[in-house]
Design an enzyme around this catalytic site. Structure first.
Site, PDB file in Angstrom:
ATOM      1  N   LYS A 159      -7.673   6.680   4.879  1.00 25.56           N
ATOM      2  CA  LYS A 159      -7.326   8.259   4.977  1.00 25.56           C
ATOM      3  C   LYS A 159      -8.626   8.816   4.379  1.00 25.56           C
ATOM      4  O   LYS A 159      -8.916   8.893   3.025  1.00 25.56           O
ATOM      5  CB  LYS A 159      -6.144   8.790   4.195  1.00 25.56           C
ATOM      6  CG  LYS A 159      -5.628  10.041   4.310  1.00 25.56           C
ATOM      7  CD  LYS A 159      -3.977  10.065   3.965  1.00 25.56           C
ATOM      8  CE  LYS A 159      -3.747  11.096   3.654  1.00 25.56           C
ATOM      9  NZ  LYS A 159      -1.843  11.238   2.830  1.00 25.56           N
ATOM     10  N   GLY A 211      -4.714  14.342  10.941  1.00 26.14           N
ATOM     11  CA  GLY A 211      -3.400  15.017  10.635  1.00 26.14           C
ATOM     12  C   GLY A 211      -4.357  16.420   9.863  1.00 26.14           C
ATOM     13  O   GLY A 211      -5.698  16.872   9.914  1.00 26.14           O
ATOM     14  N   VAL A 221      -6.973   9.700   9.737  1.00 28.93           N
ATOM     15  CA  VAL A 221      -6.986   8.561   9.145  1.00 28.93           C
ATOM     16  C   VAL A 221      -7.293   7.002  10.272  1.00 28.93           C
ATOM     17  O   VAL A 221      -6.905   6.897  11.356  1.00 28.93           O
ATOM     18  CB  VAL A 221      -5.298   8.202   9.563  1.00 28.93           C
ATOM     19  CG1 VAL A 221      -4.819   7.229   8.774  1.00 28.93           C
ATOM     20  CG2 VAL A 221      -4.597   9.176   8.849  1.00 28.93           C
ATOM     21  N   PHE A 251      -4.981  17.473   6.658  1.00 29.44           N
ATOM     22  CA  PHE A 251      -6.249  16.779   5.908  1.00 29.44           C
ATOM     23  C   PHE A 251      -7.433  16.127   6.173  1.00 29.44           C
ATOM     24  O   PHE A 251      -8.196  15.756   5.577  1.00 29.44           O
ATOM     25  CB  PHE A 251      -4.861  16.746   4.374  1.00 29.44           C
ATOM     26  CG  PHE A 251      -4.237  17.236   4.312  1.00 29.44           C
ATOM     27  CD1 PHE A 251      -2.756  16.948   4.303  1.00 29.44           C
ATOM     28  CD2 PHE A 251      -4.132  18.863   4.037  1.00 29.44           C
ATOM     29  CE1 PHE A 251      -1.738  17.625   3.690  1.00 29.44           C
ATOM     30  CE2 PHE A 251      -2.658  19.372   3.759  1.00 29.44           C
ATOM     31  CZ  PHE A 251      -1.366  18.980   4.062  1.00 29.44           C
ATOM     32  N   GLY A 252      -7.392  15.691   7.028  1.00 32.30           N
ATOM     33  CA  GLY A 252      -8.165  14.756   7.493  1.00 32.30           C
ATOM     34  C   GLY A 252      -7.564  13.855   8.850  1.00 32.30           C
ATOM     35  O   GLY A 252      -6.846  13.751   9.507  1.00 32.30           O
ATOM     36  N   ASP A 258       9.220  15.705   0.971  1.00 31.74           N
ATOM     37  CA  ASP A 258       8.565  16.021   2.465  1.00 31.74           C
ATOM     38  C   ASP A 258       9.473  14.395   2.821  1.00 31.74           C
ATOM     39  O   ASP A 258       8.801  13.666   3.853  1.00 31.74           O
ATOM     40  CB  ASP A 258       7.191  16.098   2.649  1.00 31.74           C
ATOM     41  CG  ASP A 258       6.981  16.658   3.843  1.00 31.74           C
ATOM     42  OD1 ASP A 258       7.480  16.694   4.430  1.00 31.74           O
ATOM     43  OD2 ASP A 258       5.464  16.310   4.414  1.00 31.74           O
ATOM     44  N   LEU A 297      -7.164   6.168  14.301  1.00 30.81           N
ATOM     45  CA  LEU A 297      -5.551   6.384  14.635  1.00 30.81           C
ATOM     46  C   LEU A 297      -4.514   7.406  14.091  1.00 30.81           C
ATOM     47  O   LEU A 297      -4.169   7.562  14.756  1.00 30.81           O
ATOM     48  CB  LEU A 297      -4.741   5.266  12.618  1.00 30.81           C
ATOM     49  CG  LEU A 297      -5.258   4.060  13.136  1.00 30.81           C
ATOM     50  CD1 LEU A 297      -4.282   3.655  11.914  1.00 30.81           C
ATOM     51  CD2 LEU A 297      -5.190   3.379  14.360  1.00 30.81           C
ATOM     52  N   GLY A 298      -5.003   8.362  13.783  1.00 29.59           N
ATOM     53  CA  GLY A 298      -4.462   9.435  14.191  1.00 29.59           C
ATOM     54  C   GLY A 298      -5.673  10.378  12.705  1.00 29.59           C
ATOM     55  O   GLY A 298      -6.077  11.050  12.229  1.00 29.59           O
TER      56      GLY A 298
END
Ligand SMILES: *[C@@H]1O[C@H](CO)[C@@H](O)[C@H](O)[C@H]1NC(C)=O
Ligand SMILES: *[C@@H]1O[C@H](CO)[C@@H](O)[C@H](O)[C@H]1NC(C)=O
Ligand SMILES: *[C@@H]1O[C@H](CO)[C@@H](O)[C@H](O)[C@H]1NC(C)=O
Ligand SMILES: *[C@@H]1O[C@H](CO)[C@@H](O)[C@H](O)[C@H]1NC(C)=O
Ligand SMILES: *[C@@H]1O[C@H](CO)[C@@H](O)[C@H](O)[C@H]1NC(C)=O
Ligand SMILES: *[C@@H]1O[C@H](CO)[C@@H](O)[C@H](O)[C@H]1NC(C)=O
Ligand SMILES: *[C@@H]1O[C@H](CO)[C@@H](O)[C@H](O)[C@H]1NC(C)=O
Ligand SMILES: *[C@@H]1O[C@H](CO)[C@@H](O)[C@H](O)[C@H]1NC(C)=O
Ligand SMILES: *[C@@H]1O[C@H](CO)[C@@H](O)[C@H](O)[C@H]1NC(C)=O
Length: 849
Positions: free
Chosen positions: A553, A534, A539, A536-537, A649, A531-532
């Site tokens: 995630k 980022g 998703v 940090f890894g 954030d 899905l995505g």
């Protein structure tokens, strides 16, 4: 000064002895803390010493099995008394030698498997000689229904002669039932319930009420209205715990405030210091500053209770801000269940002056059976001589009551609460074999901040109640300040929002996944399920338990920061449950993996509905409602939990939308419990996202909840203008949205930079209110920014203004009907040089949104 000494004494004495703390001579004997199933003395996390019940003088011949929980949930508020239990397969009676008088009786339950005793077999009743306290009590069902994994039940009983006998009886209606208990606490008190001027609420004709002196009470709610939760050890003598009231607020939430600095709270003869701790009186909620608004709404709380019982409601009051010092300045109505409990409530009349405490008591009978809602509402008195059309409340306690009548036992027990409905699997998102492309694309937009996540899930409920799962507590306090009310508050916070009527999931059941389960769910991390990505890894969309969609995630184990954020996220999310915070379903730590499993958020992030998107544009009302939802989530973080939590954030990719467009704040990887965290040791690394970062935090590296307010202000502008917080390709003065919007706002030209889709659709007054709010949020100095509560209030006000406008789109904002298009204004602003200072410096840990 004398007062702070008093406070210190108060805290100290709480640890020593109750009888002394209460300062009363009508109390029974001493405090009893019995850790059932244990054989020696142990301290709990707040330093109180519990006796084991094996060979205890309170249970000389205790039968039953001493057992230790097969699984010890890491988020139990304290090991003692929850981890050991006494299991009874036949009737057993504890007999406590107490002096005659009134006492709190607290029962602690941790429903889980004990050796061979499965959790589902816990089905029993608990009674005293006069009262049935719990009847056919299904401990695991009760825990499930309120999405908690431990329970504390608090009662108050009057023992007139002899011992307090407490009988545990397994149900006769189910083979294999057993009774169990983890802890029993007895706290003697004076007669704190039966005030002589209690009012019986009956239609609109309140009458005096008199108590049977032996009445038994069960605590349903104990709320510190407008203030933070107060833990048992900070109570004024009776180890009560007090919760924040915001989960129960319905509709307009009013404003919260605390006492003026130079004021000292004074107790009186009628309101002794043990009535409630100072922390209850020195904060409050009122309706707000605008009389027009106040006259048009009721400040309302909704509390689910057991139908068919009478309830005692105690309202705690104290005027704590100048200039309200005189009679007749502020008067209001109190309604309970739409009936008039009090006309012309004037706190100054009841208390005798500013800073003085008061409480009023009402009894009301509820009808029906099973769970029913209790409505509590305040409304200003309309008489024109008042200076303030407003109402105030500092604290609220609700007790279920049962008089002792006739011979034999009287019943104080409600029915087992209904299990939350298992919602249908989301029908609107059929996706046979795979992932919705739309979701995939949408979610993939997020580049850096792991903004992502999201994903669905109804039916988590079913999944999550398995043996060996890890249930994460949603409880707020670490110190055992759990009460039945908290339990309710949790279930409530998922079902009650200002508009919510149907329940969403019991959102805080959390489980431990094996790596194999995660592999299966994602087809071994198939790229097709991605899905995505980022920092940090990745998703992934996953399917668990045949069909439930979740967002998975998978953090990159190489990243050290990742480990920290992984832990922070689990810690935070397992403690927090709120309708407007995204829910963690579980996690996986096998093989040094760091994997988080979240609810599926069908509509993805807020940003993907604002700009650079093919999604249809959101209406203004939808946008307002989303902003209000997100503000509620943040408000809860700032005030609804014992220690303030700063998100750090806040941005449009961290505001997710479920299938009903309910906004949920997500991504707690950077969150801090504060605000003192960073005031005491200054953080050397500023974290956050470009474009949203509080300039003061950036300059001084001091974090406060006002940093979130700043970021939220940027979100508000983003929602209004439908453009990114930072647009590097634009002319310099326009790059930073906050600066640019402020600049336009100052020149009265904000109307021209708003989203073209909204042109002509915003009520002018609503726009003014909204823009004013956003402007204040992004004030350069944090002290000039409003609190999240004020922001929320103002947004709600804005929504009311929009709604009162109806669908009449003839009242357009200025400057729009002239040309229909927008770009004219840009040239006019060339001379203006908004500061871009907040975005020109970088540190390596900054997130790029
Ligand atoms: C409460 O007030 C009484 C005097 O009325 C005092 O003796 C006692 O110490 C006070 N208790 C606390 C906990 O402050
Ligand atoms: C409580 O005790 C004090 C002295 O310890 C005594 O003066 C007072 O009369 C007692 N009050 C009651 C109601 O017994
Ligand atoms: C208690 O509730 C659990 C969970 O809902 C259920 O599995 C169990 O059958 C119930 N036990 C009884 C005796 O009703
Ligand atoms: C156990 O207690 C329950 C409820 O108090 C009672 O109905 C039942 O008769 C008792 N059973 C025995 C065997 O005494
Ligand atoms: C309990 O078990 C007995 C025999 O094993 C059976 O006759 C009885 O109907 C069962 N009772 C219930 C309530 O299930
Ligand atoms: C307890 O009950 C007795 C009578 O049964 C009554 O005299 C006494 O005042 C009650 N005590 C409290 C603290 O309510
Ligand atoms: C406290 O401050 C208020 C103004 O904030 C003032 O009106 C009041 O007189 C002060 N009271 C005392 C006792 O100093
Ligand atoms: C009070 O009134 C509201 C709306 O007027 C209604 O929805 C609610 O059910 C009523 N509450 C009770 C307890 O009657
Ligand atoms: C406030 O509540 C009362 C009692 O339910 C009701 O009569 C009144 O209409 C409500 N007022 C507003 C403005 O909702």
């Amino acid at each position: 000064m004398a007062f702070s000494i008093l406070l210190a004494t108060l805290t100290l004495s709480a640890l020593v002895s109750l009888v002394v703390a209460a300062g009363s001579n009508s109390t029974a004997s001493a405090l009893i803390l019995l850790n059932c199933g244990a054989s020696d003395q142990n301290d709990d996390d707040s330093g109180r010493t519990w006796d084991g019940d094996t060979a205890s003088k309170f249970a000389p011949a205790v039968k039953g099995v001493a057992s230790t929980a097969s699984y010890q949930d890491p988020s139990l508020p304290s090991r003692v008394p929850f981890v050991t239990a006494r299991i009874f397969t036949s009737n057993y009676t504890y007999s406590f030698p107490v002096s005659p008088g009134r006492m709190f009786l607290r029962l602690y339950f941790y429903p889980t498997a004990y050796g061979d005793y499965a959790v589902s077999g816990a089905y029993f009743s608990v009674s005293t000689r006069d009262l049935v306290l719990l009847n056919e009590f299904n401990a695991s069902q009760t825990a499930q229904a309120i999405t908690s994994f431990y329970l504390v039940r608090e009662f108050s009983v009057n023992v007139s002669t002899g011992n307090l006998d407490l009988t545990f009886a397994p149900s006769a209606h189910q083979n294999g039932s057993y009774a169990f208990v983890n802890g029993i606490e007895i706290v003697p008190t004076p007669d704190i319930f039966t005030a002589p001027d209690t009012t019986f609420v009956n239609g609109d004709n309140p009458t005096p009420f008199s108590f049977d002196p032996n009445t038994g009470f069960q605590t349903m709610y104990r709320l510190n209205v407008g203030g933070n939760a107060i833990s048992r050890k900070d109570d004024s003598g009776f180890y009560r715990s007090w919760d924040n009231d915001s989960p129960y607020i319905f509709g307009g939430s009013g404003v919260t405030f605390s006492k003026d600095g130079n004021l000292t709270i004074k107790y009186t003869a009628k309101v002794p210091n043990y009535t409630a701790p100072v922390g209850v009186y020195d904060t409050a909620r009122s309706m707000g500053q605008n009389p027009q608004i106040n006259l048009n709404y009721n400040l309302t709380w909704i509390l689910p209770v057991d139908g068919g019982f009478s309830y005692l409601l105690r309202f705690h009051f104290c005027e704590i801000q100048y200039p309200i010092t005189k009679v007749n300045q502020r008067q209001f109505f109190i309604y309970i269940n739409n009936q008039t409990a009090q006309r012309q409530m004037d706190v100054i009349v009841w208390s005798g002056g500013i800073g003085r405490t008061a409480f009023t008591d009402y009894v009301i009978l509820t009808i029906g059976s099973g769970q029913v809602d209790m409505w509590i509402a305040l409304h200003p008195d309309l008489s024109s001589k008042r200076e303030y059309f407003d109402a105030i409340l500092n604290g609220l306690e609700v007790f279920k009551l049962q008089a002792i009548q006739g011979i034999g036992q009287n019943n104080l027990a409600g029915l087992n609460p209904p299990l939350p409905q298992k919602p249908d699997a989301n029908p609107s998102r059929v996706s046979g074999g795979g992932i919705s492309k739309r979701a995939a694309i949408a979610i993939g937009v997020a580049v850096g901040g792991f903004a992502v996540l999201l994903i669905a899930c109804f039916g988590v409920y079913a999944i999550c109640r398995r043996e060996k799962k890890i249930q994460k507590d949603s409880g707020k306090s670490e110190d055992g300040s759990e009460t039945p009310l908290t339990d309710y508050s949790r279930s409530r916070s998922t079902t009650l929002g200002q508009t919510a009527t149907t329940s969403t999931l019991p959102s805080n059941l959390c489980r431990h996944f094996s790596f194999f389960e995660v592999q299966t769910a994602t087809n071994n991390f198939d790229q097709a399920f991605l899905l995505g990505k980022g920092g940090f890894g990745n998703v992934y969309l996953g399917e668990i338990d045949s069909g439930t969609k979740v967002a998975i995630k998978r953090c990159n184990p190489m990243s050290e920061q990742g480990v920290h954020e992984f832990q922070t996220e689990i810690e935070m999310l397992s403690k927090l449950r709120h309708r407007h915070l995204v829910s963690l379903i579980g996690y996986c730590e096998d093989r040094s993996e760091m994997i988080l499993v979240y609810d599926y958020m069908a509509h993805g992030t807020l940003r993907e509905h604002l700009y650079n998107t093919k999604n249809p544009s959101l209406s203004w009302k939808q946008r307002l409602e989303i902003c209000i939802g997100a503000a509620r989530g943040l408000y809860y973080l700032h005030t609804g939990v014992k220690e303030t939590i700063i998100h750090r954030d806040v941005k449009t990719t961290n505001i997710l939308l479920d299938h009903k467009w309910v906004a949920k704040v997500s991504d707690f990887g950077l969150s801090k419990t504060g605000p003192n965290v960073d005031n005491t040791h200054v953080s050397t690394v500023v974290k956050g996202s470009f474009g949203y970062l509080d300039p003061e935090y950036f300059r001084r590296q001091q974090l406060s909840e006002k940093s979130d307010v700043y970021s939220f202000g940027v979100v508000l502008f983003e929602v209004l203008c439908a453009r990114p917080a930072l647009s590097p390709s634009l002319p310099k003065e326009q790059v930073n949205l906050a600066d640019w919007a402020l600049c336009c706002q100052k020149k009265g030209m904000l109307g021209q930079i708003i989203d073209p889709c909204l042109q002509g659709k915003i009520d002018p007054q609503c726009l003014v209110k909204f823009a004013e709010t956003a402007e204040k949020c992004v004030a350069d100095k944090s002290i000039d920014r409003p609190s999240m509560g004020d922001v929320l209030w103002n947004l709600e006000f804005a929504l009311q203004l929009q709604e009162s406008d109806g669908d009449n789109s003839s009242s357009l904002i200025d400057g729009t009907s002239s040309s229909g298009a927008t770009p004219l204004f840009m040239t006019r602003l060339q001379s203006d040089e908004p500061s871009t200072g907040t975005t020109t410096t970088t540190t390596t840990s900054m997130r790029i949104t």
